[in-house]
Design an enzyme around this catalytic site. Structure first.
Site, mmCIF file in Angstrom:
data_model
loop_
_atom_site.group_PDB
_atom_site.id
_atom_site.type_symbol
_atom_site.label_atom_id
_atom_site.label_comp_id
_atom_site.label_asym_id
_atom_site.label_seq_id
_atom_site.Cartn_x
_atom_site.Cartn_y
_atom_site.Cartn_z
ATOM 1 N N GLY A 1 41.006 32.046 37.718
ATOM 2 C CA GLY A 1 39.737 32.524 38.241
ATOM 3 C C GLY A 1 39.610 34.009 37.965
ATOM 4 O O GLY A 1 40.613 34.712 37.824
ATOM 5 N N THR A 2 38.382 34.477 37.884
ATOM 6 C CA THR A 2 38.210 35.878 37.488
ATOM 7 C C THR A 2 37.465 36.691 38.538
ATOM 8 O O THR A 2 37.980 36.895 39.622
ATOM 9 C CB THR A 2 37.521 35.958 36.120
ATOM 10 O OG1 THR A 2 36.341 35.138 36.134
ATOM 11 C CG2 THR A 2 38.431 35.456 35.024
ATOM 12 N N THR A 3 36.268 37.157 38.246
ATOM 13 C CA THR A 3 35.685 38.290 38.961
ATOM 14 C C THR A 3 35.213 37.968 40.382
ATOM 15 O O THR A 3 34.440 37.038 40.610
ATOM 16 C CB THR A 3 34.511 38.864 38.154
ATOM 17 O OG1 THR A 3 34.949 39.062 36.811
ATOM 18 C CG2 THR A 3 34.062 40.178 38.723
ATOM 19 N N LYS B 1 35.459 30.059 44.338
ATOM 20 C CA LYS B 1 36.405 31.172 44.411
ATOM 21 C C LYS B 1 36.329 31.952 45.716
ATOM 22 O O LYS B 1 37.153 32.844 45.939
ATOM 23 C CB LYS B 1 36.155 32.146 43.253
ATOM 24 C CG LYS B 1 36.318 31.549 41.869
ATOM 25 C CD LYS B 1 36.087 32.621 40.822
ATOM 26 C CE LYS B 1 36.073 32.019 39.420
ATOM 27 N NZ LYS B 1 35.793 33.052 38.411
ATOM 28 N N ALA C 1 35.480 35.944 30.366
ATOM 29 C CA ALA C 1 36.091 35.092 31.392
ATOM 30 C C ALA C 1 35.256 35.011 32.662
ATOM 31 O O ALA C 1 35.587 34.251 33.570
ATOM 32 C CB ALA C 1 37.492 35.607 31.722
#
Length: 281
Positions: A53-55, A86, A228
């Site tokens: 997972g990213t931002t 997320k 991403a």
């Protein structure tokens, strides 16, 4: 460890033994192999490929804090999932946004939720926001072995401090080091771009509506430069998860609310594709 209620109808002795109000301490004493940090990984060569997972972004406003995240998970150069969740409530007045190895991050959030619930049931009171941030720091530190093998979890924690009457944000590194962020914060691969957007847009007098628009704008800018990070996907109706925490507690914006904010940002970008400065040139 499971309660065997089919034979005698009684709980195992471990559940009836006085001990710490920490659920992690309880597991460490009675069944330590369940804890993620105690698992033994097979020897590997190179970094383990797993969805990441990213931002994640957060911003405070008078009366609370907003925590939001995009929906994309990647595995190398491949999009592993387009609609991953997320951002999760930790309890009534706090939330966690995850960046890093998705599977471990979700498991850590569930354990953190249990930790806070266990404390409240044993002690009859909620942990302070500072105490919650410290408990999460300990959990991240216990994952250091996996982080050294490329399976890092770096969350962003935000909540409403009922004692101080304001929203607060805490960021972490892979060793469990904790820092309190002021005004706004971001973590994940697109954080540098999101932070730049928030720096330009943040004001001390933001309303709740302004703050929710700001975090979606920051995620949009991050997705514009970071592959991403996923931007609003109108075709698939996938929009960022946006949560608001105030003295009324945790609230997640509905899909219609999030889509309305995202669409307004997209419309402005269509009018000014190179950003607000284009109008001044």
């Amino acid at each position: 460890m499971e309660a065997n209620t089919r034979s005698t109808g009684r709980l195992p002795a471990a559940f009836l033994t006085p001990g710490s109000s920490s659920f992690m301490d309880f597991l460490s004493e009675h069944q330590p192999e369940i804890l993620p940090g105690n698992r033994q990984l097979p020897p590997t060569q190179g970094v383990i490929e797993a969805p990441h997972g990213t931002t994640i972004v957060a911003v405070t406003f008078p009366g609370g804090v907003v925590l939001a995240g995009d929906r994309r998970a990647t595995m190398g150069n491949v999009i592993a999932q387009r609609d991953i969740e997320k951002v999760f409530p930790a309890d009534e007045y706090s939330a966690v946004g995850i960046a890093g190895t998705a599977g471990l991050a979700v498991e850590m959030v569930k354990l953190f939720q249990l930790e806070l619930e266990h404390f409240e049931k044993v002690e009859g009171a909620q942990l302070s926001l500072e105490g919650k941030a410290n408990r999460l720091s300990t959990m991240i530190r216990s994952n250091l072995g996996m982080a050294m093998q490329g399976l890092a979890v770096v969350p962003l924690f935000a909540g409403y401090d009922v004692d101080r009457g304001r929203g607060r944000i805490f960021s972490y590194d892979v060793t469990g080091g904790r820092s309190e962020e002021h005004n706004f914060a971001a973590t994940g691969s697109g954080s540098i771009f999101a932070r730049g957007a928030m720096k330009k847009l943040f004001r001390d007098d933001l309303s709740e509506a302004d703050a929710t628009t700001l975090v979606v704008q920051a995620l949009y800018d991050a997705a514009d430069d970071d592959s991403a990070t996923g931007g609003p996907d109108v075709a698939r109706r996938i929009y960022p998860i946006v949560t608001v925490i105030t003295d009324d507690g945790f609230r997640r914006l509905t899909e219609s609310e999030a889509s309305e904010i995202a669409r307004s940002i997209l419309e402005r970008r269509l009018e000014q594709p190179d950003g607000p400065r284009a109008a001044l040139l």
